[in-house]
Scaffold this active site. Structure first.
Site, PDB file in Angstrom:
ATOM      1  N   PHE A  40       3.713  -6.082   8.291  1.00  0.00           N
ATOM      2  CA  PHE A  40       4.469  -7.247   8.767  1.00  0.00           C
ATOM      3  C   PHE A  40       5.719  -6.774   9.518  1.00  0.00           C
ATOM      4  CE2 PHE A  40       2.735  -9.689   4.876  1.00  0.00           C
ATOM      5  CZ  PHE A  40       1.566  -9.972   5.546  1.00  0.00           C
ATOM      6  N   PRO A  41       5.560  -5.900  10.518  1.00  0.00           N
ATOM      7  CA  PRO A  41       6.739  -5.304  11.168  1.00  0.00           C
ATOM      8  C   PRO A  41       7.506  -6.242  12.086  1.00  0.00           C
ATOM      9  CG  PRO A  41       4.740  -4.613  12.288  1.00  0.00           C
ATOM     10  CD  PRO A  41       4.298  -5.381  11.073  1.00  0.00           C
ATOM     11  N   TYR A  78      -9.496  -6.417   1.946  1.00  0.00           N
ATOM     12  CA  TYR A  78      -9.495  -7.404   3.011  1.00  0.00           C
ATOM     13  C   TYR A  78     -10.915  -7.949   3.186  1.00  0.00           C
ATOM     14  CZ  TYR A  78      -5.061  -5.118   4.294  1.00  0.00           C
ATOM     15  OH  TYR A  78      -3.795  -4.574   4.280  1.00  0.00           O
TER      16      TYR A  78
END
Length: 309
Positions: A224-225, A79
């Site tokens: 990405f829940p 990231y």
């Protein structure tokens, strides 16, 4: 928070990751705290390339997360080319007692739209050492293989993390975007404390991994829940259940995950302190059996497709 007509039980709010790392069951994914190039080749991939333009705001959100009770912060060396790890350290070091930071290694970023697995043992060890420096710690609480590299045996890749664990540089080992068979194989080399896969109400291709993790006491950490697609529309089934329990659709999606398995620990990311607090409020929500079943039915086609693949 919950509707008085709702007779469901609130799921456990904490989980002992690896048996000894107690975490609140909603963590914080720091991936969103990054920016991209001005003209990315792939806009969807660009937002994880550079440090945030508004650094002060990003630092405030990380600190707000911990102040609100989050004690699992998730980042990765990929990231913003390590800058996300540095951001976490700048915001939170020295880390409050009980706060755990998870990071990931094993992916090259030669360009904003490229994510290239690299499982060479020397590279993995180098990246672990860099993560220790950037996060300003002597031991990484949770270190994931960001992706398995098909060019190297799983035992060789996991074995590198196992040796770091034996040296006291890693507390727990995790895997990301893996199948049940890959987890089984990895566990022959080292204890696996967590699996981080894409999973939410609308994306259910990893149902078998969720069940395997629950059976073996492994944390399943969905990234990405909250992604829910068309199901989350104002007249959709998620919104209907949300109205019944006095919650937002996002909170309802998180509540479904928490009810789905006691070892699920979602890590929603946001750049907004208000959204952060909204996400955490899902820990207080209860779904009735009927509401849980209705939401579960939304992803049955996707789950079937995932099993077939």
């Amino acid at each position: 928070m919950t509707n008085s007509k709702n007779t469901g039980l609130v799921p456990p709010s904490a989980f002992a990751l690896g048996g000894d790392l107690n975490v609140t069951r909603i963590g914080y994914g720091a991936m969103r705290l990054a920016d991209g190039p001005e003209r990315p080749a792939d806009p969807a991939a660009a937002a994880i390339w550079r440090p945030p333009a508004d650094r002060a705001a990003a630092l405030d959100v990380l600190r707000a997360a911990v102040e609100a009770g989050v004690n699992l912060i998730d980042t990765a060396d990929a990231y913003a080319l390590g800058a996300n790890e540095e951001l976490v350290a700048e915001a939170l070091h020295p880390y409050a007692e009980g706060v755990a930071v998870a990071t990931k290694i094993g992916v090259l970023r030669p360009a904003p739209d490229e994510w290239v697995p690299l499982g060479h043992p020397a590279y993995l060890r180098q990246q672990a050492e860099l993560a220790l420096r950037r996060l300003k710690v002597d031991r990484l609480d949770l270190l994931y293989l960001h992706r398995l590299d098909p060019a190297y045996p799983i035992a060789e890749q996991v074995g590198t993390l196992r040796r770091l664990q034996e040296e006291g540089k890693v507390r727990h080992i995790g895997l990301s975007e893996v199948t049940v068979d890959q987890v089984r194989e990895a566990r022959e080399t080292a204890p696996i404390a967590a699996v981080q896969n894409l999973y939410n109400l609308a994306t259910r291709g990893h149902e078998a991994v969720v069940d395997y993790a629950a059976e073996h006491g492994i944390a399943f950490v969905p990234f990405f829940p909250i992604a829910m697609g068309a199901h989350a529309g104002p007249d959709g089934p998620v919104a209907e259940v949300a109205r019944q329990i006095g919650a937002t659709p996002a909170q309802t999606a998180l509540a479904w995950l928490l009810r789905r398995s006691d070892t699920i620990v979602p890590i929603p990311g946001t750049s907004s302190a208000a959204h952060l607090k909204e996400n955490l409020a899902a820990l207080e929500l209860a779904l009735s059996d009927e509401q849980f079943a209705a939401l579960s039915a939304l992803g049955q086609d996707e789950a079937a497709d995932g099993v077939a693949a």
